[in-house]
Every structure is written in structure tokens, then in C-alpha cells.
Write a protein that holds these residues in place. Sequence first.
Motif, PDB file in Angstrom:
ATOM      1  N   ASP A 100       1.098 -19.063  14.334  1.00 33.10           N
ATOM      2  CA  ASP A 100       2.232 -18.330  14.882  1.00 33.10           C
ATOM      3  C   ASP A 100       3.094 -19.232  15.766  1.00 33.10           C
ATOM      4  O   ASP A 100       4.131 -19.732  15.330  1.00 33.10           O
ATOM      5  CB  ASP A 100       1.726 -17.121  15.672  1.00 33.10           C
ATOM      6  CG  ASP A 100       2.842 -16.185  16.104  1.00 33.10           C
ATOM      7  OD1 ASP A 100       3.976 -16.307  15.606  1.00 33.10           O
ATOM      8  OD2 ASP A 100       2.589 -15.310  16.959  1.00 33.10           O
ATOM      9  N   ASP A 162      -1.018 -12.572  10.152  1.00 37.94           N
ATOM     10  CA  ASP A 162      -0.532 -12.117  11.443  1.00 37.94           C
ATOM     11  C   ASP A 162       0.745 -12.853  11.839  1.00 37.94           C
ATOM     12  O   ASP A 162       1.672 -12.254  12.384  1.00 37.94           O
ATOM     13  CB  ASP A 162      -1.610 -12.305  12.519  1.00 37.94           C
ATOM     14  CG  ASP A 162      -1.217 -11.667  13.829  1.00 37.94           C
ATOM     15  OD1 ASP A 162      -1.135 -10.419  13.892  1.00 37.94           O
ATOM     16  OD2 ASP A 162      -0.963 -12.407  14.798  1.00 37.94           O
ATOM     17  N   SER A 167       3.318  -8.701  13.850  1.00 34.21           N
ATOM     18  CA  SER A 167       4.027  -7.954  14.889  1.00 34.21           C
ATOM     19  C   SER A 167       4.617  -6.659  14.336  1.00 34.21           C
ATOM     20  O   SER A 167       4.405  -5.581  14.889  1.00 34.21           O
ATOM     21  CB  SER A 167       5.130  -8.826  15.488  1.00 34.21           C
ATOM     22  OG  SER A 167       5.832  -8.125  16.474  1.00 34.21           O
ATOM     23  N   ALA A 170       1.695  -4.200  13.115  1.00 41.73           N
ATOM     24  CA  ALA A 170       0.981  -3.573  14.233  1.00 41.73           C
ATOM     25  C   ALA A 170       1.847  -2.495  14.873  1.00 41.73           C
ATOM     26  O   ALA A 170       1.370  -1.391  15.164  1.00 41.73           O
ATOM     27  CB  ALA A 170       0.574  -4.633  15.257  1.00 41.73           C
ATOM     28  N   LYS A 171       3.128  -2.794  15.058  1.00 44.57           N
ATOM     29  CA  LYS A 171       4.047  -1.817  15.659  1.00 44.57           C
ATOM     30  C   LYS A 171       4.157  -0.574  14.792  1.00 44.57           C
ATOM     31  O   LYS A 171       4.099   0.552  15.288  1.00 44.57           O
ATOM     32  CB  LYS A 171       5.420  -2.458  15.859  1.00 44.57           C
ATOM     33  CG  LYS A 171       6.408  -1.576  16.561  1.00 44.57           C
ATOM     34  CD  LYS A 171       7.730  -2.291  16.787  1.00 44.57           C
ATOM     35  CE  LYS A 171       8.718  -1.368  17.479  1.00 44.57           C
ATOM     36  NZ  LYS A 171      10.002  -2.033  17.690  1.00 44.57           N
ATOM     37  N   PRO A 176      -1.863  -2.149  19.152  1.00 43.37           N
ATOM     38  CA  PRO A 176      -1.419  -3.214  20.057  1.00 43.37           C
ATOM     39  C   PRO A 176      -1.138  -4.491  19.273  1.00 43.37           C
ATOM     40  O   PRO A 176      -1.711  -4.723  18.205  1.00 43.37           O
ATOM     41  CB  PRO A 176      -2.600  -3.423  21.010  1.00 43.37           C
ATOM     42  CG  PRO A 176      -3.696  -2.536  20.567  1.00 43.37           C
ATOM     43  CD  PRO A 176      -3.227  -1.713  19.418  1.00 43.37           C
ATOM     44  N   ARG A 177      -0.285  -5.337  19.821  1.00 41.39           N
ATOM     45  CA  ARG A 177       0.115  -6.570  19.134  1.00 41.39           C
ATOM     46  C   ARG A 177      -1.062  -7.471  18.812  1.00 41.39           C
ATOM     47  O   ARG A 177      -1.082  -8.157  17.803  1.00 41.39           O
ATOM     48  CB  ARG A 177       1.154  -7.325  19.986  1.00 41.39           C
ATOM     49  CG  ARG A 177       1.561  -8.676  19.423  1.00 41.39           C
ATOM     50  CD  ARG A 177       2.211  -8.532  18.039  1.00 41.39           C
ATOM     51  NE  ARG A 177       2.477  -9.819  17.433  1.00 41.39           N
ATOM     52  CZ  ARG A 177       1.729 -10.373  16.460  1.00 41.39           C
ATOM     53  NH1 ARG A 177       0.661  -9.744  16.009  1.00 41.39           N
ATOM     54  NH2 ARG A 177       2.050 -11.537  15.933  1.00 41.39           N
ATOM     55  N   ASP A 178      -2.083  -7.464  19.646  1.00 42.00           N
ATOM     56  CA  ASP A 178      -3.223  -8.359  19.404  1.00 42.00           C
ATOM     57  C   ASP A 178      -4.356  -7.688  18.624  1.00 42.00           C
ATOM     58  O   ASP A 178      -5.482  -8.174  18.611  1.00 42.00           O
ATOM     59  CB  ASP A 178      -3.740  -8.953  20.711  1.00 42.00           C
ATOM     60  CG  ASP A 178      -4.411  -7.933  21.610  1.00 42.00           C
ATOM     61  OD1 ASP A 178      -4.209  -6.713  21.408  1.00 42.00           O
ATOM     62  OD2 ASP A 178      -5.158  -8.358  22.508  1.00 42.00           O
TER      63      ASP A 178
END
Length: 198
Positions: A100, A162, A167, A170-171, A176-178
Motif C-alpha cells: 500500500d 487490500d 479501503s 471495507a467502507k 474498519p479500515r484495518d
Amino acid sequence: MAVRKRLSPEESRSHALAAARALLIEAGPQAVTLKAVAARIGRTHANLLHHFGSASGLQKALAEHLARAVCETIREAVHASRAGLGSAREVVDLAFDAFDREGAGALTSWMLLTGNEDALDPIIGTIHDLVDELAAGEAEAPGCEQRIHRDTLMLVLMALGDALIGSALAKSLGLPRDAARERATALLEASLAAREAA
């Protein structure tokens, strides 16, 4: 008039790769061109052609440079984890950050989209060498090498995915982002526990 410092071929390549990596992180893989890198380091397009042969040669060298740097960091984290000084989450974070924040995911997808798949060979080869080295450091438990290979496959694919869509996905799922990092950590911890129990 400023005088340009004469660099050795190794220094010139090193400066070019550092500039290419910075461009990759700042503006994405499409910004990593011979012209842009040359401008960044105050060299000519012809000078970079001499060192890399082509834009795809620069991409391949950048992939190899990134892979070596990332694998060295992961190697140190794995050794620290084995010595009780680190955690599975630290290894996961390093792998995810490499794809990332360090741009390996964007570079990988760009090379695939532009038909430059052979430029991925250095990344795959470096990861494979690291996995073989780490497997050799494990006890000779039955199936240990296969577990390490499966763990690596899982971790690299999750980190790459990922980096590319984590991002947004997940949204959209209300996570959560992680969340992917947490899942990768849980899988790696379970595998390490199974290895220790064997």
C-alpha cells in the motif's frame, strides 16, 4: 552555471531507483517514466536508457529494488518475532504497508495492465527466496514448509488486494479500515500456533 556531479554507474542507478520509488508513491505508477525520473535526478533521458534499456527495464529494476527492500524488512520482523521480540501483527503490517504505502501494489497492477508481467519476476523471486530461507530456519516438522508457503501466499494476496480495493471495500461493508489486517493477523497467529503444536 551549476556543475553536475559525476556519478558512478551504481550511484546513477541508485539515484534513479530512489527517484522512481518517490514518483511511484507520490503520483502512482503511470508517473514512473524515464523522462520524469531523469528530470527528478537532473540526468538525461539517454542516460537512463543507458542504465535501464527502456521504460519496462526501469519498471523491472524498480520492482526488484522494492522487493529487496520489502523482503529485508519482513525478514528482520520474522526473525524478531521468532526471538519473541515482535508479533504476527508487525509482520502483517510490514507486508500490507509494502503493497500500500510503498507502492508495490500499484506497481504490480500497472505492470499487469501494461502487459509487462515479466517485470513481476523479481518480486515473485525475491519473495520465494525469503520464504525458502525462513522455512529452512524452522524445525523439520512434517508439512512445515507447505504451511509457510501457504501463509506467504495468503499474506501477499491479502496485502495486494487490500492495497488495491481494501479501503473502498471495507467502507462499503461497514468494516474498519484495518479489518483485512486484523483477519490476516488472526490467520497467521493460528498458523503459528499450529506449527508450535506440531
